[in-house]
Design a protein around this motif. Structure first.
Motif, PDB file in Angstrom:
ATOM      1  N   ALA A 102       0.992  -1.113   0.060  1.00  0.00           N
ATOM      2  CA  ALA A 102       0.114   0.130  -0.074  1.00  0.00           C
ATOM      3  C   ALA A 102       0.738   1.210   0.080  1.00  0.00           C
ATOM      4  CB  ALA A 102      -0.815  -0.068   1.094  1.00  0.00           C
ATOM      5  N   LEU A 103       0.621   1.957  -0.940  1.00  0.00           N
ATOM      6  CA  LEU A 103       1.500   3.224  -1.022  1.00  0.00           C
ATOM      7  C   LEU A 103       0.927   4.525  -0.400  1.00  0.00           C
ATOM      8  CD1 LEU A 103       1.899   3.088  -4.926  1.00  0.00           C
ATOM      9  CD2 LEU A 103       3.305   1.937  -3.028  1.00  0.00           C
ATOM     10  N   SER A 104       1.749   5.342   0.227  1.00  0.00           N
ATOM     11  CA  SER A 104       1.241   6.526   0.783  1.00  0.00           C
ATOM     12  C   SER A 104       0.825   7.614  -0.181  1.00  0.00           C
ATOM     13  CB  SER A 104       2.486   7.273   1.743  1.00  0.00           C
ATOM     14  OG  SER A 104       3.532   7.688   0.920  1.00  0.00           O
ATOM     15  N   GLU A 105       0.012   8.414   0.034  1.00  0.00           N
ATOM     16  CA  GLU A 105      -0.722   9.348  -0.595  1.00  0.00           C
ATOM     17  C   GLU A 105       0.558  10.020  -1.672  1.00  0.00           C
ATOM     18  OE1 GLU A 105      -4.747  11.337   0.666  1.00  0.00           O
ATOM     19  OE2 GLU A 105      -2.913  12.226   1.566  1.00  0.00           O
ATOM     20  N   ALA A 106       1.622  10.401  -1.154  1.00  0.00           N
ATOM     21  CA  ALA A 106       2.544  11.089  -2.064  1.00  0.00           C
ATOM     22  C   ALA A 106       3.101  10.316  -3.154  1.00  0.00           C
ATOM     23  CB  ALA A 106       3.521  11.391  -1.209  1.00  0.00           C
ATOM     24  N   TRP A 120       2.733   7.533   9.392  1.00  0.00           N
ATOM     25  CA  TRP A 120       3.704   7.143   8.598  1.00  0.00           C
ATOM     26  C   TRP A 120       3.247   7.690   7.229  1.00  0.00           C
ATOM     27  CZ3 TRP A 120       7.045   7.071  12.001  1.00  0.00           C
ATOM     28  CH2 TRP A 120       7.098   6.094  13.044  1.00  0.00           C
ATOM     29  N   CYS A 121       2.018   7.485   6.826  1.00  0.00           N
ATOM     30  CA  CYS A 121       1.655   7.748   5.357  1.00  0.00           C
ATOM     31  C   CYS A 121       0.950   9.251   5.370  1.00  0.00           C
ATOM     32  CB  CYS A 121       0.582   6.523   4.949  1.00  0.00           C
ATOM     33  SG  CYS A 121       1.343   4.927   4.768  1.00  0.00           S
ATOM     34  N   ASN A 122       1.191  10.018   6.181  1.00  0.00           N
ATOM     35  CA  ASN A 122       0.720  11.407   6.149  1.00  0.00           C
ATOM     36  C   ASN A 122       1.462  12.134   5.251  1.00  0.00           C
ATOM     37  OD1 ASN A 122      -0.969  10.799   8.337  1.00  0.00           O
ATOM     38  ND2 ASN A 122       0.313  11.853   9.948  1.00  0.00           N
ATOM     39  N   HIS A 123       0.809  12.784   4.310  1.00  0.00           N
ATOM     40  CA  HIS A 123       1.583  13.608   3.370  1.00  0.00           C
ATOM     41  C   HIS A 123       2.500  14.679   3.951  1.00  0.00           C
ATOM     42  CE1 HIS A 123       1.595  15.015  -1.060  1.00  0.00           C
ATOM     43  NE2 HIS A 123       1.862  16.403  -0.426  1.00  0.00           N
ATOM     44  N   PRO A 124       3.777  14.827   3.658  1.00  0.00           N
ATOM     45  CA  PRO A 124       4.250  14.482   2.327  1.00  0.00           C
ATOM     46  C   PRO A 124       5.012  13.173   2.069  1.00  0.00           C
ATOM     47  CG  PRO A 124       5.604  16.323   3.056  1.00  0.00           C
ATOM     48  CD  PRO A 124       4.636  16.027   4.143  1.00  0.00           C
ATOM     49  N   ARG A 125       5.019  12.286   3.329  1.00  0.00           N
ATOM     50  CA  ARG A 125       5.931  11.431   3.455  1.00  0.00           C
ATOM     51  C   ARG A 125       5.714  10.290   2.440  1.00  0.00           C
ATOM     52  NH1 ARG A 125       8.288   9.993   8.555  1.00  0.00           N
ATOM     53  NH2 ARG A 125       8.450   7.680   7.868  1.00  0.00           N
ATOM     54  N   GLU A 126       6.940   9.826   1.842  1.00  0.00           N
ATOM     55  CA  GLU A 126       6.778   8.611   0.930  1.00  0.00           C
ATOM     56  C   GLU A 126       7.168   7.214   1.711  1.00  0.00           C
ATOM     57  OE1 GLU A 126       9.849   9.324  -2.305  1.00  0.00           O
ATOM     58  OE2 GLU A 126       8.301  10.934  -3.138  1.00  0.00           O
ATOM     59  N   THR A 140      -0.267  -1.932  -4.915  1.00  0.00           N
ATOM     60  CA  THR A 140      -1.651  -2.400  -5.228  1.00  0.00           C
ATOM     61  C   THR A 140      -2.683  -1.848  -4.311  1.00  0.00           C
ATOM     62  OG1 THR A 140      -1.457  -4.139  -3.680  1.00  0.00           O
ATOM     63  CG2 THR A 140      -1.110  -4.734  -6.118  1.00  0.00           C
ATOM     64  N   ASN A 141      -2.410  -0.630  -3.568  1.00  0.00           N
ATOM     65  CA  ASN A 141      -3.381  -0.358  -2.351  1.00  0.00           C
ATOM     66  C   ASN A 141      -2.731   1.027  -2.064  1.00  0.00           C
ATOM     67  OD1 ASN A 141      -5.521  -0.132  -0.806  1.00  0.00           O
ATOM     68  ND2 ASN A 141      -4.895  -1.873   0.446  1.00  0.00           N
ATOM     69  N   LEU A 142      -3.536   1.777  -1.128  1.00  0.00           N
ATOM     70  CA  LEU A 142      -3.468   3.319  -0.572  1.00  0.00           C
ATOM     71  C   LEU A 142      -3.224   2.983   0.792  1.00  0.00           C
ATOM     72  CD1 LEU A 142      -3.305   6.415  -0.341  1.00  0.00           C
ATOM     73  CD2 LEU A 142      -5.699   6.023  -0.147  1.00  0.00           C
ATOM     74  N   CYS A 143      -2.103   3.615   1.342  1.00  0.00           N
ATOM     75  CA  CYS A 143      -1.789   3.681   2.692  1.00  0.00           C
ATOM     76  C   CYS A 143      -2.231   4.851   3.302  1.00  0.00           C
ATOM     77  CB  CYS A 143      -0.570   3.390   3.129  1.00  0.00           C
ATOM     78  SG  CYS A 143      -0.037   3.490   4.883  1.00  0.00           S
ATOM     79  N   PRO A 144      -3.560   4.849   3.906  1.00  0.00           N
ATOM     80  CA  PRO A 144      -4.350   6.227   3.953  1.00  0.00           C
ATOM     81  C   PRO A 144      -3.628   6.874   5.098  1.00  0.00           C
ATOM     82  CG  PRO A 144      -5.398   4.506   5.256  1.00  0.00           C
ATOM     83  CD  PRO A 144      -4.285   3.897   4.389  1.00  0.00           C
ATOM     84  N   PRO A 145      -3.721   8.400   5.141  1.00  0.00           N
ATOM     85  CA  PRO A 145      -3.086   9.260   6.267  1.00  0.00           C
ATOM     86  C   PRO A 145      -3.692   9.235   7.561  1.00  0.00           C
ATOM     87  CG  PRO A 145      -4.363  10.480   4.564  1.00  0.00           C
ATOM     88  CD  PRO A 145      -4.389   9.298   4.006  1.00  0.00           C
ATOM     89  N   ASN A 146      -3.231   9.272   8.541  1.00  0.00           N
ATOM     90  CA  ASN A 146      -3.735   9.578   9.863  1.00  0.00           C
ATOM     91  C   ASN A 146      -3.323  10.827  10.545  1.00  0.00           C
ATOM     92  OD1 ASN A 146      -4.700   9.149  12.517  1.00  0.00           O
ATOM     93  ND2 ASN A 146      -3.738   7.106  12.688  1.00  0.00           N
ATOM     94  N   PRO A 147      -4.064  11.894  10.207  1.00  0.00           N
ATOM     95  CA  PRO A 147      -3.722  13.258  10.627  1.00  0.00           C
ATOM     96  C   PRO A 147      -3.725  13.462  12.221  1.00  0.00           C
ATOM     97  CG  PRO A 147      -6.104  13.387   9.659  1.00  0.00           C
ATOM     98  CD  PRO A 147      -5.357  11.883   9.220  1.00  0.00           C
TER      99      PRO A 147
END
Length: 261
Positions: free
Chosen positions: A72-76, A127-133, A111-118
């Motif tokens: 799962a990929l971070s939003e960035a 870990w998946c918050n923008h702008p982290r890769e 294959t997936n999104l790692c959603p942010p957790n503000p």
């Protein structure tokens, strides 16, 4: 005769040389990208369960061509789903305690999104918050490069060509006035930037991205044989002529022409 002496290469120097060492093994039109720094965690279970029904729409990727080597990929990195299907080489770095001996390479598909957790800081749980890769790997994938106990590891990563067995797959869903096509098993760049569809009684129709790698049109194609034209992020196009027969049904999957990886 004096015994030969084995000289180990400093990790920092190895990372500088990795683009050159790996580039020499690339074949095909798509050559991959530059090395970048990021972090990786894992989710799901050791058998790949828990990683299904992701944001790319692939359903159960571990039962398809993507296997257990997924992330799962971070939003960035996810890029609103346009990165779905891209392939990456990942190495655990700068962590002698948790990296597997020899720092083996891991090759995975997004294959997936790692959603942010503000609600959590970027460096402590978010870990998946923008702008982290960031890559949230399947559990089996993480285990090939690091120990589970690490939880999170620093990595070096780069895009690489995707190697697939067989042709591009087209799974047709929807109904008479809403055709939804999932495009998967794409070689080369791995992603999809545009899709066109043609019936044997119509011209080429541009499909609109719906979500993940699902593409839609409101044109009625029932009773027609279908052709597809797929373009990827490296501006290459593959046309699959008449791969869907006239008696096709919703829910069926058809195989077309793939790219050279």
């Amino acid at each position: 005769m004096a015994a030969s002496k084995q000289v180990s290469m400093p990790p920092a120097l190895l990372l500088l040389l990795l683009p050159l060492l790996v580039q020499a093994n690339f074949k095909g039109p798509y050559k991959g990208g530059e090395w970048k720094s990021a972090h990786a965690t894992f989710y799901g279970h050791n058998d790949g369960s828990g990683t299904i029904e992701g944001a790319c729409g692939y359903g159960e990727p571990h039962k398809q061509s993507y296997g257990l080597q997924t992330a799962a990929l971070s939003e960035a990195i996810f890029n609103s789903g346009f990165s779905c299907g891209q392939c990456y080489e990942i190495k655990c770095v700068n962590d002698d305690q948790w990296c597997k001996p020899g720092n083996p390479s891991l090759f995975i598909t997004g294959t997936n999104l790692c959603p942010p957790n503000p609600s959590l800081p970027n460096d402590n749980g978010g870990w998946c918050n923008h702008p982290r890769e960031h890559f949230d790997l399947s559990m089996p994938a993480f285990a090939t490069i690091a120990e589970f106990k690490a939880g999170i590891i620093p990595i070096a990563y780069r895009r690489v060509p995707c190697k697939r067995q067989g042709g591009i797959k087209f799974t047709i869903n929807g109904h008479q006035y809403f055709t939804l096509v999932l495009v998967w098993n794409v070689a080369g760049a791995g992603d999809v930037t545009s899709v066109k569809i043609k019936g044997d009684k119509t011209g080429w129709t541009n499909m609109k991205k719906n979500w993940g790698q699902n593409w839609e049109t409101d044109v009625d194609f029932t009773g027609q044989s279908l052709s597809f034209r797929v373009t990827t992020s490296d501006s290459r196009t593959s046309t699959s002529w008449h791969v869907v027969p006239r008696d096709w049904q919703y829910g069926q999957t058809f195989e077309g022409k793939n790219f050279n990886s």
